[in-house]
Scaffold this motif. Structure first.
Motif, PDB file in Angstrom:
ATOM      1  N   TYR A  15      38.396  -6.044 105.382  1.00 52.54           N
ATOM      2  CA  TYR A  15      39.165  -5.474 106.491  1.00 52.54           C
ATOM      3  C   TYR A  15      38.612  -5.794 107.881  1.00 52.54           C
ATOM      4  O   TYR A  15      39.336  -6.252 108.762  1.00 52.54           O
ATOM      5  N   PHE A  16      37.339  -5.512 108.093  1.00 51.83           N
ATOM      6  CA  PHE A  16      36.786  -5.551 109.443  1.00 51.83           C
ATOM      7  C   PHE A  16      36.605  -6.956 110.001  1.00 51.83           C
ATOM      8  O   PHE A  16      37.005  -7.234 111.138  1.00 51.83           O
ATOM      9  N   LEU A  17      35.995  -7.842 109.238  1.00 52.53           N
ATOM     10  CA  LEU A  17      35.771  -9.203 109.751  1.00 52.53           C
ATOM     11  C   LEU A  17      37.073  -9.939 110.055  1.00 52.53           C
ATOM     12  O   LEU A  17      37.191 -10.562 111.124  1.00 52.53           O
ATOM     13  N   PRO A  18      38.084  -9.886 109.174  1.00 45.34           N
ATOM     14  CA  PRO A  18      39.349 -10.545 109.523  1.00 45.34           C
ATOM     15  C   PRO A  18      39.986  -9.969 110.791  1.00 45.34           C
ATOM     16  O   PRO A  18      40.547 -10.710 111.604  1.00 45.34           O
ATOM     17  N   LYS A  19      39.888  -8.651 110.997  1.00 49.03           N
ATOM     18  CA  LYS A  19      40.466  -8.030 112.190  1.00 49.03           C
ATOM     19  C   LYS A  19      39.690  -8.435 113.440  1.00 49.03           C
ATOM     20  O   LYS A  19      40.296  -8.737 114.485  1.00 49.03           O
ATOM     21  N   ILE A  20      38.380  -8.472 113.363  1.00 49.50           N
ATOM     22  CA  ILE A  20      37.565  -8.918 114.505  1.00 49.50           C
ATOM     23  C   ILE A  20      37.908 -10.363 114.850  1.00 49.50           C
ATOM     24  O   ILE A  20      38.079 -10.711 116.015  1.00 49.50           O
ATOM     25  N   LYS A  21      38.032 -11.205 113.830  1.00 49.45           N
ATOM     26  CA  LYS A  21      38.392 -12.605 114.060  1.00 49.45           C
ATOM     27  C   LYS A  21      39.758 -12.717 114.735  1.00 49.45           C
ATOM     28  O   LYS A  21      39.935 -13.466 115.699  1.00 49.45           O
ATOM     29  N   GLU A  22      40.732 -11.955 114.230  1.00 52.55           N
ATOM     30  CA  GLU A  22      42.065 -11.966 114.807  1.00 52.55           C
ATOM     31  C   GLU A  22      42.039 -11.563 116.282  1.00 52.55           C
ATOM     32  O   GLU A  22      42.641 -12.232 117.130  1.00 52.55           O
ATOM     33  N   LEU A  23      41.344 -10.505 116.593  1.00 52.67           N
ATOM     34  CA  LEU A  23      41.288 -10.041 117.992  1.00 52.67           C
ATOM     35  C   LEU A  23      40.524 -11.013 118.884  1.00 52.67           C
ATOM     36  O   LEU A  23      40.901 -11.226 120.033  1.00 52.67           O
ATOM     37  N   ALA A  24      39.467 -11.611 118.355  1.00 55.16           N
ATOM     38  CA  ALA A  24      38.668 -12.539 119.149  1.00 55.16           C
ATOM     39  C   ALA A  24      39.432 -13.826 119.471  1.00 55.16           C
ATOM     40  O   ALA A  24      39.194 -14.446 120.504  1.00 55.16           O
ATOM     41  N   GLU A  25      40.362 -14.198 118.611  1.00 56.68           N
ATOM     42  CA  GLU A  25      41.104 -15.454 118.819  1.00 56.68           C
ATOM     43  C   GLU A  25      42.351 -15.261 119.655  1.00 56.68           C
ATOM     44  O   GLU A  25      43.040 -16.235 119.937  1.00 56.68           O
ATOM     45  N   LYS A  26      42.644 -14.050 120.094  1.00 61.10           N
ATOM     46  CA  LYS A  26      43.820 -13.808 120.943  1.00 61.10           C
ATOM     47  C   LYS A  26      43.592 -14.345 122.330  1.00 61.10           C
ATOM     48  O   LYS A  26      42.559 -14.345 122.880  1.00 61.10           O
TER      49      LYS A  26
END
Length: 90
Positions: free
Chosen positions: A79-90
């Motif tokens: 859950y957490f790493l994919p969400k952090i990655k998604e937000l960081a790539e915005k």
């Protein structure tokens, strides 16, 4: 502070132990674990990029805390790493 799941139930309660904007957030929480667990998030600029460092512990050495550690590691990967990655790539 409280973490709520989708249905509004409180899943864990915690307390902030350190905060420095844009640098560090540290807190302890107790969810399914028999004792509070500390988490620290640090941001650091390095070569023009922002690095996020996360430390979690102490889980101790009893069997219940080992299971809690395994569940926490699974949640980070799922859950957490994919969400952090998604937000960081915005």
């Amino acid at each position: 502070m409280h973490w709520k799941v989708a249905n509004g139930t409180i899943a864990a309660e915690g307390k902030i132990s350190a905060i420095k904007p844009y640098t560090i957030l540290s807190f302890s929480f107790k969810g399914g674990a028999p004792k509070p667990v500390n988490e620290t998030f640090r941001l650091k600029e390095q070569d023009g990029h922002t690095m996020l460092m996360v430390s979690i512990g102490d889980f101790g050495d009893n069997p219940t805390m080992k299971l809690y550690y395994l569940r926490a590691a699974e949640n980070w990967d799922k859950y957490f790493l994919p969400k952090i990655k998604e937000l960081a790539e915005k």
